[in-house]
Design an enzyme around this catalytic site. Structure first.
Site, mmCIF file in Angstrom:
data_model
loop_
_atom_site.group_PDB
_atom_site.id
_atom_site.type_symbol
_atom_site.label_atom_id
_atom_site.label_comp_id
_atom_site.label_asym_id
_atom_site.label_seq_id
_atom_site.Cartn_x
_atom_site.Cartn_y
_atom_site.Cartn_z
ATOM 1 N N ASP A 365 42.288 37.448 37.286
ATOM 2 C CA ASP A 365 42.844 37.168 35.936
ATOM 3 C C ASP A 365 43.591 35.989 35.943
ATOM 4 O O ASP A 365 43.523 35.084 35.064
ATOM 5 C CB ASP A 365 43.389 38.308 35.430
ATOM 6 C CG ASP A 365 42.724 39.309 34.929
ATOM 7 O OD1 ASP A 365 42.181 39.962 36.063
ATOM 8 O OD2 ASP A 365 41.932 39.797 33.984
ATOM 9 N N GLU A 503 30.063 43.199 36.930
ATOM 10 C CA GLU A 503 30.508 44.807 37.238
ATOM 11 C C GLU A 503 29.629 45.984 36.684
ATOM 12 O O GLU A 503 29.805 46.925 37.482
ATOM 13 C CB GLU A 503 32.004 44.646 36.518
ATOM 14 C CG GLU A 503 32.940 43.953 37.181
ATOM 15 C CD GLU A 503 34.403 44.277 36.481
ATOM 16 O OE1 GLU A 503 34.334 44.873 35.344
ATOM 17 O OE2 GLU A 503 35.201 43.994 37.251
#
Length: 806
Positions: A365, A503
């Site tokens: 992030d 993902e």
């Protein structure tokens, strides 16, 4: 899918009456966890959730205080197997304060009436409540709290109690609680949750409390609290009673109270650990600091000044109704990572220091966070990158364990840089623990390299590049050169067995093991990193370049191989768009209409499919942007150049086709997805871009992920939303030779302006509206700034202001 997600969020009403205030009225249990996360106060050293001081962890409330970088490791048994996990520790609760009229019960909530107000400008949480006991006695309660930005080891809580319809003896109890555990995420129930061990506690005659605990790893954490009690006419005469037990200590104050007259308890708490710089004994340090602490208003004055200075750095002047959420997002970013974090050797946890989701780990992030910090407070960016560089040896060890060279950074990082990703995770829908292969998201290392180079572009900091940045980037490049395999039949190099940002896909449905081949995002970014390796070396002073290549045993032959390999990495295509990974076209299409009818929310489609005995691996579905990340990281022209460098024809419509293709198949199961889609859609659908921007901006305020914010804010989305205004809609592009501008303001945004730090100097103001862009340099800037607009280079000198027609 898009309209479904937007309509579900449209029902949420952001509780922001003005751009600098977050306000909640009432105490509905469904909102408590969200409220506690969003009303957290912190300073980069510690963050405390907005739980009520009388509350305990009870399934509704969850008090939590988290110290930057304070992790502990523990073993848990799942399905007969032992797993080791590292948690961000829920540290001792410094808040506890409660009261009672003599003979009554201690107030434990909920109040009859309540309002919470978070002042974003000054970093103060105020609570106003009416408390009514079983005998009908009404007491007004006003509490203010802060975590000092001026004195980062200090937090303070002021409690004002005013009896409304009674007079008599009033008892007020204050405590420090070291018996807390890590139970803030229901999915982790059954795993080891206790990390604190009592070392000592005490309640002194002068009203001082002290508490010391240690983690399993031996980190000592010490708290000391000083108290000042005063009535309406000044300091009050009180009786004091101390009480202690292992891990808990309290002081009870008793005094006479009268209806209509306020009684104030001023509590200042100092926190130190054995890992703090320039700290010997943490308990001694905490006790000395607490004893010297001023009263609440004095602490507030210094704290508010520091916030005012921060807002000068990070302020954005914009004319749109989302300024409140913008300030909220920046507020939580700056509470998580501030100047007080810079010397602590800590990363940026994906969920802030606001809860225990993802166990407080550091992911990729920072890719979104550093873009904001690079241009506002680059010293903080450098601190994050140094956190990564200090863990370079751990990344080298991980690469060697894979049988490769260079450095392989972990998908989840914590204290020491080893891989912290779990091997199994719980699907709450099925109740099953399923294998977790997320550690194969090797692209986190590419993000680290990208961050190094973007920081250098923004700052021109050759010292950092020479000391740490180039070494980090080169070792990451070496890893990808080592990971690539030559495929003679194709005449290309392939990267196998990885996962992309999506993902949802962690294996081929026809394969026995996990991993995917030639993820397009990974391969293109690896090619870019291999190319930047040469640029990083060229930017170094000659003596440092020689030292570094000698130390890394890096010769010209290896560098030449990197450049050749970087031009021949395989990028798969199908149906005129970039394939997410090789073989993607063999996957089935999902029955979208059928699943929408059966499930109102598809954001966790992977869990839905697993609960049905199926898997997302079989379908062309995406949790979040994957291939489209390329256009988030690079301008469209640079993406075309990268693909052409790899031997592919890339026309001007490729981005539009690829965006449209994947947008129809993406459920936005991550808050980061809205950031990326808003960015990519800017150049082809500004109205849709603005919708995604609004979703990203209010993702936590509206709890867009359906209850996840209570476990911690989504820091990447918060920063990414800010950066959409800062760089995307202004078209701000940092190159080695100039600052590029290409504004594309959505119709809902008539203009914006901000102060930036560029090439190591503050004093640059950028203003953009529909017709013009203006660069203004402060007179005290040392260097001029070159600006590129529509391919034309101009120079703005210190003290000048130049307006460019768009």
């Amino acid at each position: 899918m898009e309209s479904e997600a937007r309509s579900s969020r449209a029902n949420a009403r952001p509780p922001m009456p003005d751009p600098w205030t977050l306000r909640w009225t009432g105490a509905g249990p469904a909102e408590v966890g969200l409220r506690e996360a969003l009303c957290a106060v912190g300073n980069g050293y510690l963050v405390t959730r907005g739980a009520a001081p009388e509350a305990v962890a009870d399934g509704v409330h969850y008090p939590g205080t988290y110290l930057a970088g304070c992790y502990d490791r523990a073993d848990s048994v799942v399905g007969g197997r032992t797993f080791t996990h590292e948690d961000l520790v829920n540290c001792p609760n410094w808040l506890p304060v409660t009261f009672r009229p003599a003979g009554g019960a201690w107030f434990t909530g909920p109040p009859a009436e309540q309002e919470l107000e978070l002042d974003l400008r000054r970093g103060v949480l105020t609570r106003r409540a009416l408390c009514v006991d079983a005998a009908g006695r009404r007491t007004r309660l006003v509490q203010r709290r802060l975590a000092s930005l001026a004195l980062p080891h200090l937090a303070a809580l002021e409690t004002v109690l005013t009896p409304e319809n009674w007079s008599g003896r009033l008892e007020v109890r204050s405590a420090l609680d070291g018996t807390v555990t890590n139970t803030g995420v229901p999915r982790y129930t059954g795993l080891t949750a206790r990390h604190l061990r009592p070392r000592g506690q005490g309640a002194e005659q002068d009203g001082t409390l002290w508490l010391e605990v240690s983690t399993g790893a031996g980190r000592r954490i010490a708290l000391a609290a000083r108290h000042r009690l005063r009535g309406a006419d000044g300091p009050a005469g009180v009786g004091r009673t101390g009480a202690t037990r292992a891990g808990w200590t309290a002081q009870t104050f008793a005094l006479d109270a009268a209806a209509g007259l306020p009684v104030t308890l001023d509590k200042a708490v100092a926190v130190h650990t054995s890992h703090d710089p320039a700290t010997g004994d943490p308990l001694d340090a905490a006790r000395r600091l607490a004893a010297d602490a001023g009263d609440f208003d004095e602490l507030l004055a210094g704290h508010a000044l520091r916030w005012a200075q921060l807002w000068q750095r990070f302020g954005t002047d914009a004319d749109f109704p989302g300024l409140g959420p913008l300030h909220l997002d920046l507020f939580h970013l700056l509470q998580t990572f501030s100047e007080h974090s810079a010397d602590l050797d800590v990363g940026v946890p994906a969920r802030g220091l606001h809860g225990e989701a993802y166990r407080g780990h550091v992911f990729w992030d920072e890719l979104f966070v550093l873009r904001v910090l690079d241009l506002r407070f680059p010293e903080l960016s450098r601190a994050v990158l140094r956190y990564r560089h200090r863990r370079l040896d751990a990344a080298r060890q991980a690469a060697r364990a894979e049988g490769r060279r260079g450095a392989s950074y972990p998908w989840q990082s914590g204290s020491d840089g080893r891989e912290e990703s779990p091997l199994v995770h719980l699907n709450p829908l099925s109740g099953r623990w399923v294998p977790d292969h997320s550690h194969l998201q090797r692209h986190v290392g590419l993000a680290v390299a990208y961050n190094v180079w973007q920081y250098y572009r923004a700052t021109g900091d050759r010292d950092f590049l020479a000391q740490a940045g180039a070494e980090t980037l080169l070792e990451i490049a070496r890893y990808w050169a080592s990971a690539a395999e030559y495929v003679p039949a194709r005449g290309h190099w392939s990267i196998r067995g990885v996962l992309g940002p999506d993902e949802y896909h962690d294996a081929y449905p026809w394969a026995d093991g996990p991993g995917l081949d030639d993820n397009a995002y990974t391969n293109v970014l690896a090619s870019w990193v291999l190319a930047r390796a040469a640029d990083a070396l060229a930017a170094l002073p000659a003596h440092r370049r020689g030292e570094l290549t000698e130390r890394l045993a890096l010769d010209a032959a290896e560098l030449d191989r990197w450049q050749q390999l970087g031009r021949h990495l395989h990028v798969p295509f199908h149906d005129g768009v970039i394939s997410q990974f090789d073989g993607y076209q063999r996957l089935a299409e999902l029955d979208w209409d059928g699943y929408r009818r059966r499930y109102p929310d598809l954001r966790r489609l992977d869990r839905i499919l697993e609960a049905e005995g199926d898997t997302a691996n079989r379908y062309r579905v995406s949790k979040q942007a994957d291939t489209l990340m390329l256009w988030y990281l690079f301008p469209a022209g640079e993406v075309r150049d990268l693909l052409r460098r790899l031997g592919h024809r890339a026309d001007h419509e490729l981005m539009r086709r690829t965006t449209s293709y994947y947008l129809r198949r993406t459920v936005h199961g991550s808050t980061l997805s809205s950031v990326v889609h808003a960015w990519v859609l800017t150049r082809c659908d500004r109205r849709a871009s603005w919708r995604h921007f609004r979703d990203a901006l209010t993702a936590d305020l509206c709890d867009a992920q359906g209850g996840t914010t209570r476990e911690g804010v989504h820091l990447g989305a918060m920063a990414g939303a800010v950066d959409l205004l800062q760089r995307c809609y202004t078209g701000l592009d940092l190159r080695e030779d100039a600052l590029g501008l290409d504004p594309h303001l959505p119709s809902a945004l008539p203009g914006l302006a901000m102060d930036l730090c560029y090439r190591g100097e503050r004093g640059l103001r950028l203003s953009v509206d529909r017709r013009t862009a203006t660069i203004t340099l402060a007179p005290d800037r040392r260097e001029p700034v070159r600006v590129r607009l529509h391919g034309v280079l101009s120079t703005v000198r210190p003290g000048e202001s130049r307006t460019f027609t768009l």
